[in-house]
Design a protein around this motif. Sequence first.
Motif, PDB file in Angstrom:
ATOM      1  N   ARG B 160       0.818  -1.213   0.000  1.00  0.00           N
ATOM      2  CA  ARG B 160       0.000   0.000   0.000  1.00  0.00           C
ATOM      3  C   ARG B 160       0.854   1.267   0.000  1.00  0.00           C
ATOM      4  O   ARG B 160       1.818   1.380   0.754  1.00  0.00           O
ATOM      5  N   VAL B 161       0.465   2.204  -0.848  1.00  0.00           N
ATOM      6  CA  VAL B 161       1.090   3.530  -0.833  1.00  0.00           C
ATOM      7  C   VAL B 161       0.036   4.527  -0.375  1.00  0.00           C
ATOM      8  O   VAL B 161      -1.117   4.469  -0.819  1.00  0.00           O
ATOM      9  N   LEU B 162       0.395   5.418   0.524  1.00  0.00           N
ATOM     10  CA  LEU B 162      -0.495   6.543   0.844  1.00  0.00           C
ATOM     11  C   LEU B 162       0.099   7.799   0.210  1.00  0.00           C
ATOM     12  O   LEU B 162       1.243   8.174   0.494  1.00  0.00           O
ATOM     13  N   HIS B 163      -0.684   8.409  -0.670  1.00  0.00           N
ATOM     14  CA  HIS B 163      -0.273   9.620  -1.390  1.00  0.00           C
ATOM     15  C   HIS B 163      -1.119  10.753  -0.804  1.00  0.00           C
ATOM     16  O   HIS B 163      -2.329  10.784  -1.002  1.00  0.00           O
ATOM     17  N   THR B 164      -0.490  11.657  -0.058  1.00  0.00           N
ATOM     18  CA  THR B 164      -1.315  12.618   0.713  1.00  0.00           C
ATOM     19  C   THR B 164      -2.034  13.647  -0.141  1.00  0.00           C
ATOM     20  O   THR B 164      -3.065  14.171   0.257  1.00  0.00           O
ATOM     21  N   GLY B 165      -1.482  13.961  -1.330  1.00  0.00           N
ATOM     22  CA  GLY B 165      -1.960  15.173  -1.991  1.00  0.00           C
ATOM     23  C   GLY B 165      -1.604  16.351  -1.100  1.00  0.00           C
ATOM     24  O   GLY B 165      -0.724  16.241  -0.237  1.00  0.00           O
ATOM     25  N   ASP B 166      -2.278  17.474  -1.282  1.00  0.00           N
ATOM     26  CA  ASP B 166      -2.029  18.636  -0.420  1.00  0.00           C
ATOM     27  C   ASP B 166      -2.889  18.495   0.815  1.00  0.00           C
ATOM     28  O   ASP B 166      -4.057  18.131   0.728  1.00  0.00           O
ATOM     29  N   TYR B 167      -2.332  18.808   1.982  1.00  0.00           N
ATOM     30  CA  TYR B 167      -3.143  18.701   3.186  1.00  0.00           C
ATOM     31  C   TYR B 167      -2.640  19.617   4.288  1.00  0.00           C
ATOM     32  O   TYR B 167      -1.514  20.108   4.246  1.00  0.00           O
ATOM     33  N   LYS B 168      -3.515  19.873   5.226  1.00  0.00           N
ATOM     34  CA  LYS B 168      -3.123  20.439   6.504  1.00  0.00           C
ATOM     35  C   LYS B 168      -3.888  19.669   7.560  1.00  0.00           C
ATOM     36  O   LYS B 168      -4.835  18.925   7.226  1.00  0.00           O
ATOM     37  N   ILE B 169      -3.494  19.804   8.804  1.00  0.00           N
ATOM     38  CA  ILE B 169      -4.249  19.136   9.862  1.00  0.00           C
ATOM     39  C   ILE B 169      -5.151  20.187  10.500  1.00  0.00           C
ATOM     40  O   ILE B 169      -4.687  21.038  11.261  1.00  0.00           O
ATOM     41  N   ASP B 170      -6.417  20.175  10.093  1.00  0.00           N
ATOM     42  CA  ASP B 170      -7.364  21.183  10.564  1.00  0.00           C
ATOM     43  C   ASP B 170      -8.598  20.460  11.092  1.00  0.00           C
ATOM     44  O   ASP B 170      -9.284  19.758  10.346  1.00  0.00           O
ATOM     45  N   LEU B 171      -8.874  20.640  12.378  1.00  0.00           N
ATOM     46  CA  LEU B 171     -10.022  19.946  12.985  1.00  0.00           C
ATOM     47  C   LEU B 171     -11.303  20.758  12.854  1.00  0.00           C
ATOM     48  O   LEU B 171     -12.400  20.249  13.066  1.00  0.00           O
ATOM     49  N   THR B 172     -11.165  22.044  12.501  1.00  0.00           N
ATOM     50  CA  THR B 172     -12.337  22.915  12.316  1.00  0.00           C
ATOM     51  C   THR B 172     -12.138  23.738  11.041  1.00  0.00           C
ATOM     52  O   THR B 172     -11.857  24.927  11.095  1.00  0.00           O
TER      53      THR B 172
END
Lengths: 555, 555
Positions: B160-172
Motif C-alpha cells: 500500500r502507498v499513501l499519497h497525501t496530496g495537499d493537506y493540513k491538519i485542521d479539525l475545524t
Amino acid sequence: MSGERLIYLPLGGAGEIGMNAYVYGYGRPGHERLIVVDLGVTFPDMDTSPGVDLIMADVAWLAERRDRIEAVFVTHAHEDHVGAVGLLWDRLRAPIHARRFTASIAARKLEENGAPTSGLHVVEPWPQTVEAGPFRVGFLPLSHSIPESAGLVIDSPAGRVLHTGDYKIDLTPVVGEPFDSALWEKASQGGVKALVCDSTNVFSLNPGRSEATLAPEIEGLFRDATGMVVATTFASNVARVKTLADAAVAAGRSVCLLGRAMRRMVETAQETGLLTDFPSTISPEEAADLPRQNVCLLVTGSQGERRAASAQLAQQTYLGLKLSEGDTFLFSSKIIPGNERGVIKVMNQLSEKGVTVIYEETGRYHVSGHANRPDLMAMHRIVQPQMLIPMHGEHRHLSEHVRLGAESGLTGIVATNGMMIDLTGDRPQVAEYIDAGRTYLDGSVFIGAMDGVIRDRIRMSLNGHVMVTLILDEKDEPLGDVWCEVMGLPETGRSKAPLVDVLEEDLSQFVGRAKRGTLRDEEGLDKELRRIARQTAQNEIGKKPEVTVVVSRLS
Amino acid sequence: MSGERLIYLPLGGAGEIGMNAYVYGYGRPGHERLIVVDLGVTFPDMDTSPGVDLIMADVAWLAERRDRIEAVFVTHAHEDHVGAVGLLWDRLRAPIHARRFTASIAARKLEENGAPTSGLHVVEPWPQTVEAGPFRVGFLPLSHSIPESAGLVIDSPAGRVLHTGDYKIDLTPVVGEPFDSALWEKASQGGVKALVCDSTNVFSLNPGRSEATLAPEIEGLFRDATGMVVATTFASNVARVKTLADAAVAAGRSVCLLGRAMRRMVETAQETGLLTDFPSTISPEEAADLPRQNVCLLVTGSQGERRAASAQLAQQTYLGLKLSEGDTFLFSSKIIPGNERGVIKVMNQLSEKGVTVIYEETGRYHVSGHANRPDLMAMHRIVQPQMLIPMHGEHRHLSEHVRLGAESGLTGIVATNGMMIDLTGDRPQVAEYIDAGRTYLDGSVFIGAMDGVIRDRIRMSLNGHVMVTLILDEKDEPLGDVWCEVMGLPETGRSKAPLVDVLEEDLSQFVGRAKRGTLRDEEGLDKELRRIARQTAQNEIGKKPEVTVVVSRLS
C-alpha cells in the motif's frame, strides 16, 4: 524676504524604494537656488524594463535649471543614493559634498563615467557646514547599514529642515557611529520646520534590533557547522561583513572574500580608516587547500544576482572552490521584493549539491538597516518638527507614515515624485506638479521610460515577431513572392504546415490579387500586410505577433 | 510475482511547487501498468516564459505508453492539480476519477478544451475504491484549502502507498471535512510501504492554525471599518470565502462577489452541496446603491493578477464601484513568491486612492492550507510507513523533508521530476532517469520549454531586434542599398545620427566593397551582415541586438 519660499521636490525615492533624488530650493518662485540630496539608481526587471542596465530619476527639470543648482549632497554610499552621481554628472555639473567614505565611493562612480573628481568635496560632520547659496548644510551622523551614513541639517532663511536619509536607531552598530540622540536633539533645538524622514519600515511594528545582537547567533552557527561555511550579505553592509568575519575567526575559520564588490568595500572601509581590526583574509587558492571546517567564504550575491559569487558557487566550481554535501550556506540578508525567484533558484541549486541552506525570515541572522515604526516615532519625538514629510517609501509607506505622525499630532503630507511642496508657511502645501519620470541606462544610451523602446521589447517578448518582405518593381508589380521570417514563434500551428509557409501563402495570395492602386499606397499596403500576417498567425497559433513590414520598391 | 515491481515517477511537482503530475506503475520492468495522480498547471512569468499562457509537465513519456495507462486520479480541484486535465486529455485519453466537487471542476476543464466528459467518474471516499489494472485506489478525505481534498490509498500487489496530496491538519476547517486521524490510522493498519507526502511548509516551524481561528479577527476588522470593505483571497478557498462572507454579515454588511472565478467557485460549491448556508449576495449595482459601511466586496486577484477584480478596483471604477478614502482592502492571502511586484503595485494604487490596505504577514487574517513541520511529523507518526517520499516541493523542501523523516528513523529519498523510484524492496531505489520537462501552452500551440522559441523572445526583449534586408539582382549585384528596421532599440546613439542610418551606412559600405564571391555565398553573406550590424550597434548604443537578415536574390 517676502515672496521668497522654501520648496521640497522629490524626483526619485518618494512613491518607490530606490533611485533617491530630492531637491530643495529657496528664493522667489521660479528663481529658487537649488540643492540636490542624493542621486541614486534602482535596478531593472524583466517585467517592466528588460535589457535595461540601470534606472535613475529623470532629472530633466534640474538639467534645465542647471545654473541654479548650488550643490549635490550625498547622504551615504548605497547604490540607491550614490549610484547615479557619475552617470548624471554631465547633465548637472554641480559640486558634490559627502563624508569621506561616501566620497571615496562617489569618486569611483565619477571615474567610471569619465567625470572629473575635482568637484567632489569631503565634509566633516555637523557642526561643520557647507554654504550652498541660501542654504547651509551639515552632515549629521546616523546608524544605518553602511559606514558614515548621515542625515542632513539644511538651514535656509525660512528655517531648518532635517533630512534623515536612511537610518535605524542602533546604539551598538559594530562598525560606524551609534545613533546619538543627544546630537539629534541638539540639531533640533530652536525648532525644526520640517522632518523629511525615511519610511521604509513603517509597517514593522517591533523596535529595530541592533547589529550587535547577531554576533552570538552567527558564531554559534559557524561553530556547529561541520563543513565549509559560506555567508552572503550586501557587500556595502560593512558591519555585517565584519560580524561574519569575526564570527568565522571565533569559530576557528579563515576568511576568504569572494566577489569584486565584497573585496572593494572592505578595502575602501579599511582605507578610510573605518575598519581597523578586520581579520586577515586568505585567497581562494588558500581556502581550497585548507580543511573545509576551517574555511568561511564571505560572498556577494545575496539577491540571487546571476553573475555574483553566490550564483556561481551554487552552479559550479568557482575559483577552484566547490561546495558539496555537509557545507552550510547562510543568507545573512533579506530578499528584496521582486528578487524572490532568483534567490530561490540559488537556494535550490545549493540544496541539489547537498548544501544546508540557512535563511531565517524571522531575522535570527539578519537585522534591517531601517527604522521600524517605534524608531520612527522616536525620531518624531526627538525632532518635534513643525511638519513631517515622509520619503524613501512606496505610496503605502508614505501614507502610513503620515498617519503615524498624525497620531502624535504632526502635520504631514504624502509627497510623491514630482510634487513640489512649499514648506514656507505653517503647513506643507503643494506648489506645483513637475513631470517626474525614470531614465534608463540601456547599453551606453540614456532612454526615457516612456520612449516606447522598452514597450516594443516587452511586446516582442510576449507576442513574438514576424518580418514580412516584399519587392515591387518599377511598375509597382510584385517581384517574386512575399517572404517571411519569424522570431520567438512556434514552427507550426493548427494546419501542421510551417507557420512561415502559411504566412507567406496568405500574404502572397493577397498581393497577387491586389489592385495596382493598393500596391502603390505605401502606408495602406504596409497596414494590410500587417493585418493579414496577424490574422493568419491568430488562426494558426492563437496569438497576434508584432509585425515589421519591409516593402522594397525598385526605381 | 517475482520480477514485477512497483514504481513511482514524478513528472511534475517534485523539485518545484506547481504542475503536479505523478505516475505509479506495477508490473514487469518496461511493462508496468500505470496510473497517473493529478495533472496540474503552473503559471508563466516574464523572466522565464514571456508570452506563455500556461505551463504543464511534459507527458511525452506517458503518451508513448498510453496503452498502459489505466486511469488518472485527481486529488483536489486546485489548478496545480487539475488544471491540465483538459489540455492533456487528447494525449492520454484515460478515464479520470475524482470526488464530486473536483470532478465538477475537471468537467469544466474538459469541456473548455473540447474533450468528452464521458470518461470522468465520481468516486465516493474510501473504503470505496476504483480498480485500475493491478491497482486499487481509494480517496481518503483530508483538510486543505479547497473542498473535498483527498489523499489516495493506492493498493498494489507490492503493498500500500499513501499519497497525501495537499493537506493540513485542521479539525475545524469551516467548509469540508476535518482532518480525521482515526481514518488515516485505519488506512495505515497492516502497514504502509510508502508515504508520498506534501512538503510545501516543511520550513514552517509552528503547528498550523485552523481556518476557524480567523473568523473573530476578520469580523472585528469588518466591524471597525468605517467605509466599504473589500477582501480578496483565492476563489478556490471556499472556506475562506465563507469565513469572509459570514464575518461581513455579522458586521452588518451585504456581500457582493466580484470576479468570474469567485462566483463560479461559490456556485460549484453550492451545486455540489458543500456550501449550504452561504449568505445571499447582492449585485454590483445593488452594492453601489447601499451605504458604504453596509457593503463587503469579495473579489478575485489576491496575487495582483492584472485583469482580476482587485487590480481593476485599484485602478478605476469597476462595474459601477469606486474605492475611495476611508475604504478598507484586506488581503486574506499570502503572496506566492514571484508575485510580489504585482501585488505591491495593487497595494500602492489602493493607497493612492486613500484606501487602507491590510496585509499581515504574521497570518492574522490568513492561514496556510499546507501542513507545517509539526503536522508533517504527525502524519509520519500516524502512517509509520516503510519509506517516506516527499513531494510537492522545491528541491530544498524535499531534501529538508527527508532530513525531518530521518530524525524519526524514516528511510527517505529525494525524488525529483524524472526520477523513477523502485519501491518494491526495503528501501526506495532509483530505477531510471526519464527526460522530464515542461510543456508550454502558447496561444493555441503546445511548445517545449527547450524548443528555443521562448529563448528567442527573451533575447529580443533583452537585446532588441534589427532586421536587415538586401536585394541582389540576377548577377548577384546589389540592387539599391541595404535597408534596416529596428524594434526595441533607441533611436540614436553615440554619433547622434539615427541608429538605422548608421547601420545602413556601415552595411552598405561593406556590400559596396564586397567581392562577387562574398555576395554569392548565401550563408557567409548572412553571417557577415549580422556581424557588422551587431558591431555597429555595439559602437553606437553599447549593446549587440538580435539580427535577422533577409537577402532577396532575384532570379
